[in-house]
Structure formats: C-alpha cells, structure tokens
Design an enzyme around this catalytic site. Structure first.
Site, PDB file in Angstrom:
ATOM      1  N   ASN A 109     -10.586  -2.771  -6.566  1.00 42.35           N
ATOM      2  CA  ASN A 109      -9.709  -1.842  -7.301  1.00 42.35           C
ATOM      3  C   ASN A 109     -10.234  -1.522  -8.703  1.00 42.35           C
ATOM      4  O   ASN A 109      -9.843  -0.513  -9.297  1.00 42.35           O
ATOM      5  CB  ASN A 109      -8.278  -2.385  -7.395  1.00 42.35           C
TER       6      ASN A 109
ATOM      7  N   ASP B  90       0.827  -1.211   0.000  1.00 42.05           N
ATOM      8  CA  ASP B  90       0.000   0.000   0.000  1.00 42.05           C
ATOM      9  C   ASP B  90       0.863   1.264   0.000  1.00 42.05           C
ATOM     10  O   ASP B  90       1.984   1.258   0.514  1.00 42.05           O
ATOM     11  CB  ASP B  90      -0.924  -0.036   1.231  1.00 42.05           C
TER      12      ASP B  90
HETATM   13  C1  FPP Z   1      -1.915   0.092  -3.398  1.00 38.62           C
HETATM   14  O1  FPP Z   1      -1.453   1.411  -3.399  1.00 38.62           O
HETATM   15  C2  FPP Z   1      -1.316  -0.670  -4.474  1.00 38.62           C
HETATM   16  C3  FPP Z   1      -1.976  -1.240  -5.529  1.00 38.62           C
HETATM   17  C4  FPP Z   1      -3.427  -1.154  -5.711  1.00 38.62           C
HETATM   18  C5  FPP Z   1      -1.237  -1.955  -6.584  1.00 38.62           C
HETATM   19  C6  FPP Z   1      -0.023  -2.759  -6.155  1.00 38.62           C
HETATM   20  C7  FPP Z   1       0.695  -3.158  -7.353  1.00 38.62           C
HETATM   21  C8  FPP Z   1       2.025  -3.149  -7.530  1.00 38.62           C
HETATM   22  C9  FPP Z   1       3.029  -2.810  -6.478  1.00 38.62           C
HETATM   23  C10 FPP Z   1       2.509  -3.522  -8.878  1.00 38.62           C
HETATM   24  C11 FPP Z   1       3.173  -4.824  -9.047  1.00 38.62           C
HETATM   25  C12 FPP Z   1       2.557  -5.980  -8.388  1.00 38.62           C
HETATM   26  C13 FPP Z   1       2.486  -7.264  -8.843  1.00 38.62           C
HETATM   27  C14 FPP Z   1       2.313  -8.373  -7.886  1.00 38.62           C
HETATM   28  C15 FPP Z   1       2.520  -7.671 -10.238  1.00 38.62           C
HETATM   29  P1  FPP Z   1      -2.525   2.571  -3.529  1.00 38.62           P
HETATM   30  O2  FPP Z   1      -2.685   2.898  -4.965  1.00 38.62           O
HETATM   31  O3  FPP Z   1      -3.770   2.170  -2.809  1.00 38.62           O
HETATM   32  O4  FPP Z   1      -1.806   3.737  -2.797  1.00 38.62           O
HETATM   33  P2  FPP Z   1      -2.513   4.881  -1.938  1.00 38.62           P
HETATM   34  O5  FPP Z   1      -3.208   4.186  -0.801  1.00 38.62           O
HETATM   35  O6  FPP Z   1      -1.369   5.727  -1.492  1.00 38.62           O
HETATM   36  O7  FPP Z   1      -3.448   5.601  -2.864  1.00 38.62           O
END
Ligand code: FPP
Length: 236
Positions: A64, A15
């Site tokens: 998501n 996250d």
């Molecule tokens: C949450 O951060 C993260 C995600 C929804 C995506 C995670 C994906 C990756 C790290 C890419 C690679 C992963 C794999 C396994 C292929 P957020 O967008 O919710 O951040 P925020 O809470 O700060 O808005």
C-alpha cells in the site's frame, strides 16, 4: 450467543473503501474515513454480541506504500486518530490490541500511537484485536525465518527442535489459526494476508464495500461459515 458456533479467530480484509467513495463522487480518502467509522461500530458489535475471541484486520499492506502520497498520508493520520481516541470503545470492551507488520517506514507518530495502544491494553482479557499494518504475509515468513535462524546460530535452538509451535511463536504474534476470513467488495483474493495462519481457514467474499459492511452483513457471513463442513483434511 448461546449455542451458536462462532469462529474463534476471524480475519477481515477491509476492501472497497476507494470504490465506495468513487461511486459517491467523493475523494478516496473519504472512503477510508467511512471505512474506519464502520470498523469501530463493527468491532463494538463483535466484542459485545459474539464469542469471537481474536479479530485480525488487514489495515495496510507493505504494498500500500506504493499508493499516491496523499492517500498514504491520509491513512497514516487516520490510524493515529483511531489509535489515540476512536479505539476507546475497544479498550472499554476489555480487548487487547496488538500489531503485526514491519515497523520500518511507518511515521514516528504512528509508531508512538501504536505503542501507547499496546501498552494501554496489554492486561485486557476479553479478546485480542490484531491490526496488520505495514504487513505482508511473505515478509512475516521471512522475518520468522530470520528470528529462528538467529536462535540456531547463537546455539539457543537445535534444528531438530523446530516445530510448528516454534514457528508460531516466532511469527509477529502467537495467535490461534484463522478459522474464517471475510474479504469485502467482491474481490476473491487473499493478497498476502496471514498466509501461514490461514492454511485451513474458510473464506467468504461478500460483494458489499467495507464502509457498508454492517453487523447485519457480518451475521450473513457468519451464517455462511456455519454451513461449512470443516474437515481439516479428514474424511467424515
Ligand atoms: C482497502 O480499500 C482498504 C485499505 C487499504 C485501508 C483500510 C483501512 C481502514 C478501513 C481504516 C481503519 C483501519 C484500522 C485498522 C485502523 P481500497 O482502498 O483498496 O479500496 P478499492 O479497492 O475500492 O480501491
């Protein structure tokens, strides 16, 4: 590695990519790119330097899909790139890649990249990388229930023979229970991540955003895990 205690199954809720980017005045997507680059390094570290056998990652939740279309499209492209090339180091580490989640709604090129990754790594033995993609812990329980109900209805399973082992075998993947779950970025929620498998998991909620969560941060979290007194409902 020696006598140091490691969790057998580690979960990571990656996250804070969006906030990492925002604080740098960048587009959220660049936060995901930075998160993905960090992930590759982190997994290489884990499989080379620790005895952790199974790593489960929360890559994309069923919820998501409600995000802005540009962000969802970017993430899907990122997954394809990752599975097709960047996960090469994972394959070199002799790790088997599996996926948890629903296939519906995922673009065809993502499904193809997932299938190829599973096929290419199916005989690997060092460890397992379980990628939760289009995943919800509640849907996993719904889908498990449907699979078991079908077996009962078709006469292949008796109700009295439904055990924890049967439940486990009918989840998306039959993995050992989670010992330790890390959620980066300071949020203290589990957000539907492997709710059945984490019944006795220990948790750590470091403040660091995922793109900055390096091997040093991981070692700090693992030190916290080692300080926990895991009793599994028993007294000592
Ligand atoms: C949450 O951060 C993260 C995600 C929804 C995506 C995670 C994906 C990756 C790290 C890419 C690679 C992963 C794999 C396994 C292929 P957020 O967008 O919710 O951040 P925020 O809470 O700060 O808005």
């Amino acid at each position: 590695m020696g006598n140091v205690v490691y969790p057998k199954h580690l979960g990571i809720i990656m996250d804070g990519n969006g906030r990492w980017a925002k604080e740098k005045g960048l587009n959220r997507s660049l936060g995901h790119k930075a998160g993905a680059d960090n992930l590759i390094k982190l997994l290489d570290y884990i499989y080379k330097n620790t005895s952790i056998k199974v790593v489960s990652l929360y890559a994309f939740s069923t919820e998501n899909f409600k995000r802005d279309k540009n962000e969802v499209d970017y993430l899907m492209k990122l997954f394809v790139t990752l599975f097709n090339s960047k996960l090469e180091s994972i394959k070199k580490n002799n790790v088997k890649v599996v996926f948890s989640g629903r296939r519906e709604n995922l673009p065809k090129n993502v499904l193809e990249a997932m299938d190829k990754t599973m096929e290419d790594t199916k005989y690997n033995t060092r460890g397992i990388l379980n990628i939760c993609l289009n995943y919800g812990g509640d849907y996993e329980i719904v889908d498990m229930t449907k699979k078991i109900a079908k077996q009962v209805l078709e006469g292949n399973l008796k109700i009295e023979d439904i055990t924890k082992e049967v439940v486990s075998k009918n989840l998306y993947q039959d993995l050992p229970p989670l010992d330790f779950v890390i959620r980066t970025s300071g949020e203290k929620r589990i957000s539907n991540f492997m709710i059945y498998q984490s019944s006795y998991a220990e948790y750590d909620f470091p403040d660091t955003y995922f793109p900055d969560f390096d091997s040093k941060c991981l070692e700090e979290s693992l030190d916290n895990y080692r300080k926990r007194d895991r009793r599994f409902g028993n007294v000592k």
